[in-house]
Design a protein around this motif. Structure first.
Motif, PDB file in Angstrom:
ATOM      1  N   ASP A  13      -8.486  -1.324   0.249  1.00  0.00           N
ATOM      2  CA  ASP A  13      -7.021  -2.023   0.184  1.00  0.00           C
ATOM      3  C   ASP A  13      -6.926  -2.393  -1.367  1.00  0.00           C
ATOM      4  O   ASP A  13      -6.000  -2.050  -1.917  1.00  0.00           O
ATOM      5  N   ILE A  17      -4.529  -0.644  -4.233  1.00  0.00           N
ATOM      6  CA  ILE A  17      -3.191  -1.635  -4.786  1.00  0.00           C
ATOM      7  C   ILE A  17      -3.751  -1.527  -6.273  1.00  0.00           C
ATOM      8  O   ILE A  17      -2.603  -1.346  -6.915  1.00  0.00           O
ATOM      9  N   GLU A  39       7.257   2.147  -4.415  1.00  0.00           N
ATOM     10  CA  GLU A  39       6.370   1.301  -3.573  1.00  0.00           C
ATOM     11  C   GLU A  39       6.958   0.005  -3.674  1.00  0.00           C
ATOM     12  O   GLU A  39       6.196  -0.945  -3.020  1.00  0.00           O
ATOM     13  N   CYS A  87      -6.635  -9.659  -1.533  1.00  0.00           N
ATOM     14  CA  CYS A  87      -5.865  -9.188  -0.409  1.00  0.00           C
ATOM     15  C   CYS A  87      -6.545  -9.532   1.074  1.00  0.00           C
ATOM     16  O   CYS A  87      -7.801  -9.759   1.152  1.00  0.00           O
ATOM     17  N   ASP A  90      -3.065  -7.652   5.708  1.00  0.00           N
ATOM     18  CA  ASP A  90      -1.549  -7.282   5.604  1.00  0.00           C
ATOM     19  C   ASP A  90      -0.895  -7.949   4.589  1.00  0.00           C
ATOM     20  O   ASP A  90       0.344  -7.451   4.332  1.00  0.00           O
ATOM     21  N   LEU A 120       2.426  -8.527  -2.338  1.00  0.00           N
ATOM     22  CA  LEU A 120       2.359  -6.941  -1.363  1.00  0.00           C
ATOM     23  C   LEU A 120       2.266  -7.287  -0.136  1.00  0.00           C
ATOM     24  O   LEU A 120       1.771  -8.161   0.218  1.00  0.00           O
ATOM     25  N   LYS A 121       2.953  -6.560   0.907  1.00  0.00           N
ATOM     26  CA  LYS A 121       2.815  -6.682   2.229  1.00  0.00           C
ATOM     27  C   LYS A 121       2.415  -5.050   2.770  1.00  0.00           C
ATOM     28  O   LYS A 121       3.124  -4.282   2.180  1.00  0.00           O
ATOM     29  N   LYS A 122       1.506  -5.183   3.652  1.00  0.00           N
ATOM     30  CA  LYS A 122       1.195  -3.671   4.302  1.00  0.00           C
ATOM     31  C   LYS A 122       2.076  -3.476   5.356  1.00  0.00           C
ATOM     32  O   LYS A 122       2.040  -4.311   6.419  1.00  0.00           O
ATOM     33  N   ARG A 126       1.117   1.348   4.511  1.00  0.00           N
ATOM     34  CA  ARG A 126       1.352   1.231   3.186  1.00  0.00           C
ATOM     35  C   ARG A 126       1.504   0.114   2.513  1.00  0.00           C
ATOM     36  O   ARG A 126       2.458  -0.791   3.309  1.00  0.00           O
ATOM     37  N   TRP A 127       1.159  -0.240   1.587  1.00  0.00           N
ATOM     38  CA  TRP A 127       1.282  -1.292   0.738  1.00  0.00           C
ATOM     39  C   TRP A 127       2.551  -1.273   0.028  1.00  0.00           C
ATOM     40  O   TRP A 127       2.912  -0.359  -0.623  1.00  0.00           O
ATOM     41  N   ARG A 128       3.603  -2.372   0.071  1.00  0.00           N
ATOM     42  CA  ARG A 128       4.921  -2.412  -0.303  1.00  0.00           C
ATOM     43  C   ARG A 128       5.013  -3.688  -1.262  1.00  0.00           C
ATOM     44  O   ARG A 128       4.334  -4.804  -0.933  1.00  0.00           O
TER      45      ARG A 128
END
Length: 139
Positions: A13, A17, A39, A87, A90, A120-122, A126-128
């Motif tokens: 992860d 990122i 993203e 991280c 999530d 960020l949040k998964k 997908r990482w957003r």
């Protein structure tokens, strides 16, 4: 999940990122608006240096890039370094330092060093980017 599996997943992860940040910075240098936005979550919240200090939602976020592109030296220098990623399964946050060159209203070249923080949040694997914060050191 064993501790070794969790550490491997976290490491993957973190690498993902780091790549996301590199792609985003490259998109800024290329003025690739679609890639800048790609993203970032539709509900992103951004705190920025020039007004508006708060932008909520992807359209407001993207509007800040139009102001940036109209006031930045070309070709665009936008470098991100000293990136640190923390991280969990999530959620994650990123801290980094950056450099760019602004052109002030009188036409004077103004090199800037800034701080960057991202949350960020998964989502669906997908990482957003949910939150982005740019700041300048106090002078």
């Amino acid at each position: 999940m064993t501790n070794d599996t969790a550490e491997a997943s976290s490491s993957e992860d973190e690498a993902e990122i780091h790549l996301l940040i590199q792609r985003w910075a490259g998109a800024v240098r290329a003025e690739d608006r679609a890639a800048i936005r790609e993203e970032h979550d539709a509900d992103i919240l951004m705190y920025d240096v020039p007004p508006p200090f708060l932008s909520r939602g992807i359209d407001a976020y993207m509007a800040t890039w139009e102001m940036f592109f109209s006031n930045v030296e070309k070709p665009i220098a936008f470098e991100i370094h000293d990136t640190k990623v923390t991280c969990g399964a999530d959620v994650a946050f990123v801290t980094a330092l950056g450099k760019c060159v602004n052109i002030d209203p009188s036409g004077k070249r103004e090199p800037l060093e800034f701080r960057l923080t991202m949350g960020l949040k998964k989502i669906d694997g997908r990482w957003r980017v949910m939150h982005e914060h740019h700041s300048l050191p106090a002078m």
